[in-house]
Write a protein that holds these residues in place. Structure first.
Motif, mmCIF file in Angstrom:
data_model
loop_
_atom_site.group_PDB
_atom_site.id
_atom_site.type_symbol
_atom_site.label_atom_id
_atom_site.label_comp_id
_atom_site.label_asym_id
_atom_site.label_seq_id
_atom_site.Cartn_x
_atom_site.Cartn_y
_atom_site.Cartn_z
ATOM 1 N N ILE A 41 7.290 -34.235 6.090
ATOM 2 C CA ILE A 41 6.252 -34.481 5.078
ATOM 3 C C ILE A 41 4.983 -35.031 5.727
ATOM 4 N N ILE A 42 5.148 -35.982 6.632
ATOM 5 C CA ILE A 42 3.997 -36.606 7.287
ATOM 6 C C ILE A 42 3.247 -35.603 8.148
ATOM 7 N N LEU A 43 3.969 -34.822 8.924
ATOM 8 C CA LEU A 43 3.310 -33.848 9.804
ATOM 9 C C LEU A 43 2.580 -32.772 9.002
ATOM 10 N N LYS A 44 3.102 -32.441 7.847
ATOM 11 C CA LYS A 44 2.438 -31.460 6.997
ATOM 12 C C LYS A 44 1.152 -32.031 6.398
ATOM 13 N N LYS A 45 1.209 -33.291 5.969
ATOM 14 C CA LYS A 45 0.046 -33.905 5.331
ATOM 15 C C LYS A 45 -0.969 -34.419 6.354
ATOM 16 N N PHE A 46 -0.456 -34.904 7.507
ATOM 17 C CA PHE A 46 -1.325 -35.440 8.560
ATOM 18 C C PHE A 46 -0.974 -34.769 9.885
ATOM 19 N N PRO A 47 -1.509 -33.595 10.149
ATOM 20 C CA PRO A 47 -1.134 -32.825 11.347
ATOM 21 C C PRO A 47 -1.359 -33.586 12.661
ATOM 22 N N ASP A 48 -2.321 -34.496 12.692
ATOM 23 C CA ASP A 48 -2.615 -35.240 13.920
ATOM 24 C C ASP A 48 -1.931 -36.612 13.955
ATOM 25 N N SER A 49 -0.917 -36.791 13.116
ATOM 26 C CA SER A 49 -0.301 -38.116 12.997
ATOM 27 C C SER A 49 0.326 -38.599 14.309
ATOM 28 N N ASN A 50 1.020 -37.721 15.027
ATOM 29 C CA ASN A 50 1.645 -38.133 16.287
ATOM 30 C C ASN A 50 0.600 -38.532 17.329
ATOM 31 N N LYS A 51 -0.490 -37.783 17.374
ATOM 32 C CA LYS A 51 -1.572 -38.114 18.301
ATOM 33 C C LYS A 51 -2.189 -39.466 17.954
ATOM 34 N N LYS A 52 -2.392 -39.709 16.663
ATOM 35 C CA LYS A 52 -2.966 -40.974 16.212
ATOM 36 C C LYS A 52 -2.026 -42.139 16.521
ATOM 37 N N ILE A 53 -0.746 -41.941 16.275
ATOM 38 C CA ILE A 53 0.243 -42.995 16.531
ATOM 39 C C ILE A 53 0.270 -43.355 18.009
ATOM 40 N N LYS A 54 0.181 -42.363 18.865
ATOM 41 C CA LYS A 54 0.199 -42.620 20.310
ATOM 42 C C LYS A 54 -1.063 -43.344 20.757
ATOM 43 N N LEU A 55 -2.231 -42.920 20.263
ATOM 44 C CA LEU A 55 -3.499 -43.514 20.698
ATOM 45 C C LEU A 55 -3.717 -44.912 20.128
ATOM 46 N N GLU A 56 -3.390 -45.119 18.869
ATOM 47 C CA GLU A 56 -3.732 -46.374 18.203
ATOM 48 C C GLU A 56 -2.621 -47.412 18.228
ATOM 49 N N TYR A 57 -1.366 -46.950 18.327
ATOM 50 C CA TYR A 57 -0.255 -47.900 18.238
ATOM 51 C C TYR A 57 0.658 -47.907 19.456
ATOM 52 N N GLY A 58 0.456 -46.966 20.367
ATOM 53 C CA GLY A 58 1.175 -46.994 21.630
ATOM 54 C C GLY A 58 2.578 -46.413 21.614
ATOM 55 N N PHE A 59 3.009 -45.841 20.501
ATOM 56 C CA PHE A 59 4.316 -45.186 20.452
ATOM 57 C C PHE A 59 4.174 -43.697 20.756
ATOM 58 N N LYS A 60 5.239 -43.081 21.230
ATOM 59 C CA LYS A 60 5.174 -41.669 21.639
ATOM 60 C C LYS A 60 4.857 -40.757 20.459
ATOM 61 N N ASN A 61 5.480 -41.044 19.327
ATOM 62 C CA ASN A 61 5.304 -40.223 18.129
ATOM 63 C C ASN A 61 5.841 -40.989 16.924
ATOM 64 N N LEU A 62 5.892 -40.342 15.784
ATOM 65 C CA LEU A 62 6.354 -40.992 14.559
ATOM 66 C C LEU A 62 7.804 -41.445 14.683
ATOM 67 N N HIS A 63 8.655 -40.596 15.254
ATOM 68 C CA HIS A 63 10.060 -40.964 15.409
ATOM 69 C C HIS A 63 10.196 -42.248 16.240
ATOM 70 N N ASP A 64 9.450 -42.320 17.324
ATOM 71 C CA ASP A 64 9.509 -43.480 18.213
ATOM 72 C C ASP A 64 9.072 -44.743 17.473
ATOM 73 N N LEU A 65 8.011 -44.634 16.685
ATOM 74 C CA LEU A 65 7.517 -45.799 15.935
ATOM 75 C C LEU A 65 8.544 -46.256 14.904
ATOM 76 N N VAL A 66 9.105 -45.316 14.160
ATOM 77 C CA VAL A 66 10.073 -45.671 13.116
ATOM 78 C C VAL A 66 11.313 -46.324 13.724
ATOM 79 N N LEU A 67 11.762 -45.812 14.855
ATOM 80 C CA LEU A 67 12.996 -46.301 15.466
ATOM 81 C C LEU A 67 12.814 -47.650 16.164
ATOM 82 N N ASN A 68 11.619 -47.932 16.671
ATOM 83 C CA ASN A 68 11.456 -49.078 17.570
ATOM 84 C C ASN A 68 10.448 -50.140 17.134
ATOM 85 N N SER A 69 9.796 -49.954 16.004
ATOM 86 C CA SER A 69 8.777 -50.932 15.596
ATOM 87 C C SER A 69 9.343 -52.106 14.815
#
Length: 278
Positions: free
Chosen positions: A218-246
């Motif tokens: 759902i997130i990737l469909k609504k926000f195609p650049d979400s993984n790139k944003k998560i990596k640049l702004e929050y330092g996680f590899k992607n959405l999965h990494d953030l959800v699992l480790n934050s």
């Protein structure tokens, strides 16, 4: 043999050193106590900093306050720092030393003696020693040297407490500069998190647990650049990494025919960051 002028000069030097020790402990107690502060962030407002009011406290008052809130025998209630403020984010900064009963009583006794000796030096020293009499000058020197020796163990231990506190503060500052901090306190207002929150809260099946794979799609469909944003702004590899480790989400691993799937919920508990000095 020293004459009376030489004795007086030595007395003044010893008095000066002792007064500096008293002032140093007083200033450091104020600094340590003021480290226990809360910072509240409300939308469109400057941060609100709440810290103990200690600037006008005497050494005796500071010692009593330190023994009740800084050097403690039992764990303090985290909510005792400041009341929760609705619609705001709050950071509680804590520095405390959990002491065994023996260490606490020893420190309490040392602080009481330190304060009593400070009061004597400040208010009664010249009443006790007549510095116009040579023998009295020698007695004053012996007294001040004995005082220095008596307080050395306390001052050495207090120095270690200050160094430990500095280590803890350095760790907290490092955390505040980290990607983990940005994720905990900035990501929850991000549109990506808000969409995840909406999807989870609108789910009424499986006791509120939602598949991470479904959320990610759902997130990737609504926000195609979400993984790139998560990596640049929050330092996680992607959405999965953030959800699992934050730590922002509760996780449950559910067996499936092909292995397992990850289910998630929002973690609505307070995020605690603790440095334990061994």
């Amino acid at each position: 043999m020293q004459n009376i002028e030489e004795c007086r000069d030595k007395i003044f030097i010893l008095l000066g050193k002792q007064l500096i020790r008293f002032q140093t402990v007083e200033m450091r107690l104020k600094s340590l106590l003021k480290l226990n502060r809360s910072i509240s962030f409300e939308k469109n407002s400057a941060p609100l900093i709440i810290e103990p009011l200690v600037n006008n406290h005497t050494l005796g008052g500071l010692s009593s306050k330190a023994l009740s809130s800084l050097f403690i025998r039992t764990q303090q209630d985290e909510n005792s720092i400041a009341n929760n403020v609705e619609n705001s984010t709050r950071i509680d900064m804590r520095v405390e030393f959990n002491l065994c009963e023996c260490s606490y009583q020893q420190l309490s006794s040392q602080l009481q003696e330190f304060v009593a000796d400070r009061n004597f030096i400040t208010h009664h020293f010249q009443e006790k020693f007549n510095l116009s009499v040579l023998d009295e000058c020698h007695n004053a020197i012996d007294f001040l040297l004995l005082l220095e020796k008596k307080h050395k163990p306390f001052l050495d231990q207090f120095e270690q407490y200050c160094l430990t506190a500095q280590t803890g503060i350095d760790a907290q500052i490092s955390y505040l500069k980290s990607n983990l901090f940005k994720t905990h306190f900035i990501f929850p207002v991000d549109e990506i998190y808000q969409e995840i929150k909406t999807q989870i809260e609108n789910n009424h099946k499986n006791n509120g647990w939602v598949s991470l794979t479904t959320i990610a799609a759902i997130i990737l469909k609504k926000f195609p650049d979400s993984n790139k944003k998560i990596k640049l702004e929050y330092g996680f590899k992607n959405l999965h990494d953030l959800v699992l480790n934050s730590g922002l989400f509760l996780l449950k691993f559910e067996p499936t025919l092909k292995g397992e799937r990850i289910l998630i919920k929002l973690n609505n508990e307070d995020v605690n960051f603790t440095v334990i000095e061994k």
